[in-house]
Design a protein around this motif. Structure first.
Motif, short mmCIF file in Angstrom:
data_model
loop_
_atom_site.label_atom_id
_atom_site.label_comp_id
_atom_site.label_asym_id
_atom_site.label_seq_id
_atom_site.Cartn_x
_atom_site.Cartn_y
_atom_site.Cartn_z
N TYR B 186 1.12 -1.48 0.03
CA TYR B 186 0.19 0.00 0.28
C TYR B 186 1.06 1.58 -0.33
O TYR B 186 0.48 2.54 -0.36
CB TYR B 186 -0.91 0.16 1.08
CG TYR B 186 -0.92 0.26 2.53
CD1 TYR B 186 0.16 1.62 3.17
CD2 TYR B 186 -0.32 -0.26 3.70
CE1 TYR B 186 0.58 1.87 3.95
CE2 TYR B 186 0.08 -0.44 4.82
CZ TYR B 186 0.39 1.12 4.79
OH TYR B 186 0.78 1.82 6.24
N GLY B 242 0.92 3.96 10.76
CA GLY B 242 0.29 3.64 10.39
C GLY B 242 -1.30 3.84 10.54
O GLY B 242 -2.83 3.36 10.00
N HIS B 243 -1.85 4.69 11.29
CA HIS B 243 -3.15 6.40 11.63
C HIS B 243 -2.07 7.41 11.21
O HIS B 243 -0.77 8.37 11.91
CB HIS B 243 -2.94 5.62 13.41
CG HIS B 243 -4.05 6.70 14.02
ND1 HIS B 243 -5.73 6.33 13.09
CD2 HIS B 243 -4.39 7.81 14.86
CE1 HIS B 243 -6.42 6.51 13.58
NE2 HIS B 243 -5.40 7.61 14.80
N PRO B 244 -2.78 8.28 10.25
CA PRO B 244 -2.11 9.46 9.72
C PRO B 244 -2.00 10.32 11.05
O PRO B 244 -3.25 11.10 11.48
CB PRO B 244 -2.68 9.82 8.44
CG PRO B 244 -4.25 8.63 8.71
CD PRO B 244 -4.01 8.02 9.27
N TYR B 258 -5.22 15.18 1.99
CA TYR B 258 -5.93 13.71 1.82
C TYR B 258 -4.40 13.20 2.61
O TYR B 258 -3.02 14.44 2.63
CB TYR B 258 -4.99 12.47 0.36
CG TYR B 258 -6.04 12.34 -0.54
CD1 TYR B 258 -7.29 11.89 -0.94
CD2 TYR B 258 -5.71 13.25 -1.46
CE1 TYR B 258 -7.82 12.38 -1.75
CE2 TYR B 258 -6.57 14.12 -2.59
CZ TYR B 258 -7.37 13.13 -2.82
OH TYR B 258 -8.11 12.89 -4.10
N SER B 259 -4.85 12.58 3.79
CA SER B 259 -3.27 12.00 4.40
C SER B 259 -2.15 10.85 2.81
O SER B 259 -3.15 10.88 2.21
CB SER B 259 -3.38 10.28 5.56
OG SER B 259 -3.80 9.57 4.50
N ASN B 261 -1.20 8.53 3.85
CA ASN B 261 -1.54 6.97 3.78
C ASN B 261 -2.54 6.53 2.32
O ASN B 261 -2.83 5.61 1.74
CB ASN B 261 -1.80 6.81 4.98
CG ASN B 261 -0.84 6.05 6.04
OD1 ASN B 261 -0.02 5.64 5.53
ND2 ASN B 261 -1.32 5.47 7.10
N GLU B 262 -3.71 7.69 2.53
CA GLU B 262 -4.93 7.43 2.06
C GLU B 262 -4.15 7.28 0.00
O GLU B 262 -4.86 7.05 -0.60
CB GLU B 262 -6.11 8.87 2.45
CG GLU B 262 -7.19 8.30 0.41
CD GLU B 262 -8.36 9.22 1.30
OE1 GLU B 262 -8.23 10.38 2.48
OE2 GLU B 262 -8.93 9.32 0.36
N THR B 265 -2.44 4.38 -0.36
CA THR B 265 -2.99 3.46 -0.69
C THR B 265 -4.04 3.46 -1.42
O THR B 265 -4.40 2.64 -2.70
CB THR B 265 -4.12 3.48 0.67
OG1 THR B 265 -3.32 3.30 1.34
CG2 THR B 265 -5.13 1.90 0.77
#
Lengths: 277, 469
Positions: B186, B242-244, B258-259, B261-262, B265
């Motif tokens: 991801y 993994g928690h932005p 967006y983060s 991560n988002e 991903t």
């Protein structure tokens, strides 16, 4: 796993599926949701779990066909498998003996409401259910709700069933009867939840709503589902999906839900074109 | 061609071409170049490079085998200590590890250890007939059919699972996503780490007999205690950070912010760059601002470039020298056309009537006294605010601990930031529960997470031996 064992068309564009997933059936609690994917190139979409049968190991979902993924999902039949199902996700709804409750479901949100209604009844509450939809055909689960709730009030936008008007009209009517209402739980279109919140705030009635923002993972890793609660940023997947209705910034949520509308239409268009060819 | 005694140059796709595709940027060494590079190794008596490697790969040994053209043996030599050489050869920060320690780095030309690691790993993948064959070294207890649950299928989980399987344990990996690989699938884009490489390694693990259960969100579907009830003897938690984190500046809730991560991903795991051939979209518009200076920021900026945008800014609050990203990634990003704005930070975002972000208000910074990280602290210059037009923003300033497991495992200690408390050996405060990788250390590297997974596997073995005595 995830084999569909029953399928029911509830209304023109609302479908109920029952599928096998023993662990999920055992673990889920009212108010929780799942994320599924229908095909190899598919997106992940969140859907609320309507119910489950832990003994049979089956899970029920009800969804409205609105885009490509829900279209593909609605085309699956008994015996087919849903490719990926992750859940349960989100925190379960807070269930207590509040006293007298009003639960409000709008459109397909009634499917989300149903397990909460059941749990509230089991916890000893008196529960009045208000169910609303645009018209008679879009109403779902009326018989099921009627069988459990102490009272059922139906409203439709066009008056084709129940009273003509909005769920908030019915709510105001209930409040005006003068009986003390201890708790309100509402789930449906954001605009509906917003006006329920405004109504109950006036009367200082504790109210929870179940939010449905855009999500990818549902486990707190992407932040796509962030909502503003009392001015603070929360992730609906790990901190919700239920929040104190009087603290939710509904306008922001409505705007965020529009983020990918153009792309969603494009995806659906391509899907329809491919089908024709 | 490099000069004698100079580090060989990695072959790369042309910058103008590659900024339009997701194919791998670095295309690898040819056999000739690999041999040339291996020949430069002095085969030191006291190899400093090995000490510089978090998992202690016998580097001189595998380089010697390259010199002898025994590439499969070279790959096997690496795999004694590192499960994923084709991954590490690509994404490890060798310049801060083995290559920094190399005696030749004093003259600025360390051996290209990462390049060579990648070369043999790729050679093995392309030439090895019997894939996934591993040497079993069952430990004493393994005959007793112990089962271990590994939570998370990123680098740490995969390594721990592999080590335990090699010792003869039954191993089940629980992965929350529909696809295993964690950050390798991801997070890291295909142009740095092609996804078929990750798939190949995961297939190998499955062939070894490791069971991988996808769509399994531990903490929700079941708790750690439930895993013990189900018969697992030990649990290794490797769920990543993994928690932005967002900056909490005004307007950060606007659409198309967006983060990382988002964004990553959507692009990497869900392959949004192929939309509408795939169903998951991402909307960037013409001008994108990426906030941050780490590898994730570089990955985000370079993904954004490849999505057909016109301008990608990378906004970083310190100067280039303090950037945590690898020099190679920064260079690649520059070549491809990412516009860097150093000593700059966003203070506010402005949206239109639809709530879509349109402008980032930034402030200029200057460097003050060093902070806890040893880097000079950025200090805002008052009155230096300016606006840039943006259609989307990717916030890549780091991650926090994910709360799902700690919240449902009350008897396992976490620190004040939510990271799991584990000693060096990976033992948590809950018996037979171990943890490693980013969920213990906070955001770190693939190789450090792998090192923790390996260590924990051996500690689990040790503890279970004692238990049954």
């Amino acid at each position: 796993m995830n084999k569909i064992v029953a399928k029911k068309k509830i209304s023109k564009d609302i479908v109920q599926l029952t599928f096998e997933n023993k662990e999920l059936a055992e673990a889920r609690k009212p108010g929780q949701f799942l994320i599924l994917r229908v095909h190899d190139k598919g997106e992940r979409i969140p859907l609320t779990i309507m119910g489950s049968d832990a003994d049979k190991g089956t899970v029920d979902i009800i969804f409205q066909v609105v885009g490509k993924t829900t279209t593909l999902l609605s085309e699956l039949n008994v015996g087919d498998k849903i490719l990926d199902v992750a859940g349960p996700l989100g925190n379960p709804t807070l269930i207590e003996n509040f006293g007298r409750c009003v639960v409000i479901g709008g459109g397909v949100g009634t499917a989300v409401l149903f397990p909460v209604l059941k749990a509230l009844k089991e916890a000893g509450n008196a529960v009045i259910a208000i169910i609303g939809a645009r018209d008679k055909d879009a109403l779902i689960l009326t018989q099921e709700v009627e069988a459990i709730a102490d009272e059922l009030i139906i409203t439709t936008d066009d008056g084709s069933a129940g009273g003509k008007g909005l769920v908030t009209d019915a709510l105001k009517e209930v409040i005006s009867r003068g009986e003390k209402i201890d708790y309100v739980y509402a789930v449906g279109p954001v605009i509906m939840m917003k006006f329920v919140a405004l109504t109950t705030k006036e009367h200082k009635i504790k109210t929870e709503v179940s939010l449905n923002p855009i999500m990818i993972d549902g486990t707190g890793m992407c932040g796509g589902c962030r909502v503003m609660i009392a001015g603070k940023e929360k992730f609906a997947c790990v901190h919700g999906p239920d929040f104190d209705a009087h603290e939710v910034n509904f306008d922001l949520l409505m705007q965020r839900l529009k983020m990918f509308k153009g792309k969603e239409h494009k995806s659906m268009e391509c899907h329809c074109k491919n089908k024709e060819n | 061609m490099s000069k004698p005694n100079e580090k060989v140059h990695m072959l790369t796709q042309d910058a103008q071409k590659r900024k339009n595709n997701f194919s791998e940027v670095a295309t690898g060494l040819t056999e000739e170049l690999a041999l040339e590079e291996a020949e430069r190794c002095l085969n030191c008596k006291k190899p400093l490079c090995v000490a510089g490697c978090p998992v202690g790969i016998n580097i001189p040994k595998f380089i010697q085998l390259i010199k002898e053209k025994k590439y499969l043996e070279a790959a096997a030599a690496i795999k004694e200590d590192n499960l994923l050489p084709s991954v590490c050869g690509r994404v490890c920060p060798q310049e801060n590890q083995c290559e920094e320690a190399c005696v030749l780095s004093k003259k600025g030309n360390p051996i290209g250890i990462g390049y060579l690691e990648r070369f043999v790993a790729d050679y093995e993948r392309q030439h090895k007939k019997e894939k996934g064959a591993i040497s079993h070294q069952p430990s004493a207890i393994s005959s007793q059919q112990c089962k271990i649950a590994v939570i998370g299928s990123g680098p740490s989980g995969l390594t721990c699972a592999s080590e335990l399987k090699k010792m003869g344990y039954g191993v089940t990996i629980f992965e929350a996503f529909h696809k295993p690989g964690g950050v390798l699938v991801y997070g890291i884009p295909a142009f740095r780490l092609p996804k078929d490489i990750v798939n190949y390694e995961i297939d190998n693990l499955r062939k070894m007999g490791v069971e991988i259960r996808t769509n399994s969100v531990i903490g929700r579907l079941k708790t750690i205690d439930k895993l013990f009830e189900e018969g697992f003897d030990a649990v290794y938690i490797a769920i990543g950070a993994g928690h932005p984190v967002f900056m909490s500046v005004e307007g950060e809730e606007l659409n198309y912010i967006y983060s990382s991560n988002e964004f990553l991903t959507r692009v990497n795991l869900m392959e949004a760059y192929k939309f509408p051939e795939v169903d998951t979209p991402v909307v960037l518009g013409k001008k994108v601002a990426v906030i941050g200076g780490g590898n994730t920021a570089m990955d985000s900026a370079r993904c954004a470039l490849r999505m057909g945008t016109e301008k990608v800014y990378c906004i970083y609050r310190r100067s280039e020298k303090e950037m945590p990203a690898r020099v190679e990634e920064i260079e690649h990003a520059k070549e491809e056309g990412v516009k860097f704005m150093f000593l700059t930070a966003p203070v506010k975002y402005i949206g239109d009537t639809e709530n879509n972000v349109k402008k980032a208000v930034c402030i200029k910074m200057e460097l003050g006294e060093p902070d806890a990280s040893g880097r000079r602290r950025p200090v805002p210059i008052s009155g230096s605010e300016f606006e840039i037009e943006v259609d989307s923003v990717v916030v890549a300033i780091g991650t926090n601990a994910n709360p799902l497991i700690s919240e449902t495992t009350k008897d396992m200690e976490v620190n004040k930031w939510g990271y799991i408390v584990a000693n060096d050996a990976g033992r948590t405060t809950k018996k037979y529960v171990y943890a490693g990788g980013d969920i213990v250390t906070g955001s770190a590297t693939v190789i450090k997470a792998m090192g923790a997974g390996k260590e924990a596997a051996h500690v689990i073995d040790e503890d279970l031996e004692k238990k049954d005595r």
